[in-house]
Design an enzyme around this catalytic site. Structure first.
Site, mmCIF file in Angstrom:
data_model
loop_
_atom_site.group_PDB
_atom_site.id
_atom_site.type_symbol
_atom_site.label_atom_id
_atom_site.label_comp_id
_atom_site.label_asym_id
_atom_site.label_seq_id
_atom_site.Cartn_x
_atom_site.Cartn_y
_atom_site.Cartn_z
ATOM 1 N N SER A 137 63.700 55.739 -49.016
ATOM 2 C CA SER A 137 62.431 55.287 -48.599
ATOM 3 C C SER A 137 61.872 53.995 -48.800
ATOM 4 O O SER A 137 62.528 53.328 -49.789
ATOM 5 C CB SER A 137 61.458 56.274 -49.645
ATOM 6 O OG SER A 137 60.274 56.155 -49.396
ATOM 7 N N TYR A 151 59.733 59.927 -57.698
ATOM 8 C CA TYR A 151 60.486 60.078 -56.497
ATOM 9 C C TYR A 151 60.925 58.573 -56.017
ATOM 10 O O TYR A 151 62.057 58.444 -55.653
ATOM 11 C CB TYR A 151 59.515 60.879 -55.519
ATOM 12 C CG TYR A 151 60.023 60.557 -54.274
ATOM 13 C CD1 TYR A 151 61.003 61.275 -53.721
ATOM 14 C CD2 TYR A 151 59.355 59.446 -53.214
ATOM 15 C CE1 TYR A 151 61.456 61.115 -52.303
ATOM 16 C CE2 TYR A 151 59.715 59.282 -51.884
ATOM 17 C CZ TYR A 151 60.828 60.183 -51.448
ATOM 18 O OH TYR A 151 61.225 59.879 -50.094
#
Ligand SMILES: NC(=O)c1ccc[n+]([C@@H]2O[C@H](COP(=O)([O-])OP(=O)(O)OC[C@H]3O[C@@H](n4cnc5c(N)ncnc54)[C@H](OP(=O)(O)O)[C@@H]3O)[C@@H](O)[C@H]2O)c1
Length: 264
Positions: A137, A151
Site C-alpha cells: 500500500s 495496517y
C-alpha cells in the site's frame, strides 16, 4: 503472459478478482484464485472458464498456502507467479490498538506473505525462474491516515520483506523477480471490510477504479519491476515527503488525513 500460471490470494472480490479477469483476458495459461469465500470463488471460476482453478484458502494458515501450491501444481504442473494480495485494513488509531488488533494485522498482512513466499520458493528455485508479487500500500511509505496505524506499519514491514527477499535471491536466482505493488485508495470493499469498520473506499475522493489497478499489476507480470505505485502521483508525493526537511508540515495538509477523533 500466455505461458504463465498465476496464483492469486484474496481473489474472491476486489483487486484480486479484477486481476484474475485481467490476466485471463491477456491469455494466461492458468489462474488459480484463492480466498475463504467458496461461493464467490466458484462464481468467478465459472466466469473465467477452463483456465481457472478455485481453491479455498485462509492465508493466516501456513498449511492452507502449502495446500494452495499443491493444488496449483497438481492441476497445471507449474507456478510462474504468486500474487500475495489477500489483506485487511483497520480503523483504529495507535492509542486505541489492542493486542488482538496487532496480532490480527500481523497475521493477515505479514505472516500470510511469508507463508506464500515459503510455499512457492522451492518450486521457483528448482525452475530457476518465477515472480512473487505482493500487494502492499502507499500507506507503507507515509502516515497518510491516522486511523490506519498498524495496517500501515504491517504494509511497511511487507515492503522490507520483499526488498530483503529480492536481495537474498539476486545473485543465485536472478530470474526470480520480486515485485511490490503500492496502491492508493482503490474503489473496492476494502474500507467496509476493515477491522472495526470504517470508511467506504468507493466513496473517498479520487478512489482509483479497480480495473486500473488490475492493469498495473498485470503489466508488472508482463514486464517485471521491483516496485510500482498504481498511480504516478504517489511517486511524486514520496519524493516530496522524503526530501522535506520537516515532515510534520507535510503531514498537516491534505492528502494526509488526521482523523477528527484524534483531536482532544
Ligand atoms: N482498496 C484499497 O484502497 C487498497 C489500497 C492499498 C492496498 N490495498 C491492498 O490490496 C489488497 C486487496 O484489497 P482489496 O481492495 O481487494 O480489498 P477487499 O475488497 O476487502 O478484498 C480482500 C480480499 O482478501 C481476501 N481475504 C481477506 N482475508 C483473508 C484471509 N484470511 N485468507 C484469505 N483471503 C483473505 C478476501 O476474500 P475472502 O473474504 O473471501 O477470504 C478478499 O478476496 C489488500 O492486501 C489490501 O491491503 C487495498
Amino acid at each position: 503472459m500466455k505461458d504463465k500460471v498465476i496464483v492469486i490470494t484474496g481473489a474472491s472480490v476486489g483487486i484480486g478478482a479484477t486481476l484474475a479477469r485481467e490476466v485471463t483476458k491477456r491469455g494466461a495459461k492458468g489462474v488459480v484464485i484463492a480466498a475463504r469465500r467458496e461461493a464467490e470463488l466458484a462464481a468467478l471460476a465459472k466466469e473465467l472458464g477452463p483456465t481457472a482453478l478455485a481453491v479455498v484458502c485462509d492465508v493466516t494458515k501456513r498449511a492452507d498456502l502449502d495446500h494452495l501450491r499443491d493444488r496449483a501444481l497438481e492441476r497445471f504442473g507449474q507456478i510462474d507467479v504468486l500474487v500475495n494480495n489477500a489483506g485487511r485494513g483497520i480503523t483504529r488509531m495507535v492509542s486505541e490498538l489492542t493486542d488482538e488488533d496487532i496480532d490480527s494485522m500481523v497475521s493477515i498482512n505479514i505472516k500470510s506473505v511469508v507463508y506464500g513466499i515459503q510455499a512457492v520458493l522451492p518450486h521457483m528455485k528448482e525452475r530457476e525462474r518465477g515472480q512473487i508479487i505482493t500487494i502492499s500500500s502507499g500507506l507503507a511509505r507515509f502516515p497518510l491516515a491516522a486511523t490506519r496505524s498498524i495496517y500501515a506499519a504491517s504494509k511497511a514491514a511487507v515492503n522490507l520483506l520483499m526488498g530483503t527477499l529480492r536481495m537474498e535471491l539476486r545473485a543465485a536466482y536472478p530470474d526470480i523477480h520480486c515485485t511490490t505493488v503500492m496502491p492508493g485508495v482503490v474503489a473496492t470493499d476494502f474500507g467496509n471490510n476493515a477491522l472495526h469498520g470504517g470508511y467506504d473506499s468507493r466513496q473517498l475522493p479520487g478512489a482509483q477504479p479497480v480495473e486500473e489497478v488490475g492493469v498495473v499489476i498485470a503489466d508488472a507480470i508482463d514486464k517485471p519491476v521491483a516496485e510500482t505505485f498504481t498511480r504516478p502521483q504517489m511517486l511524486e508525493l514520496q519524493k516530496a515527503y522524503y526530501s522535506s526537511d520537516d515532515v510534520t508540515k507535510m503531514e498537516s495538509a491534505p492528502p494526509f488525513f488526521a482523523s477528527p477523533a484524534a483531536t482532544r
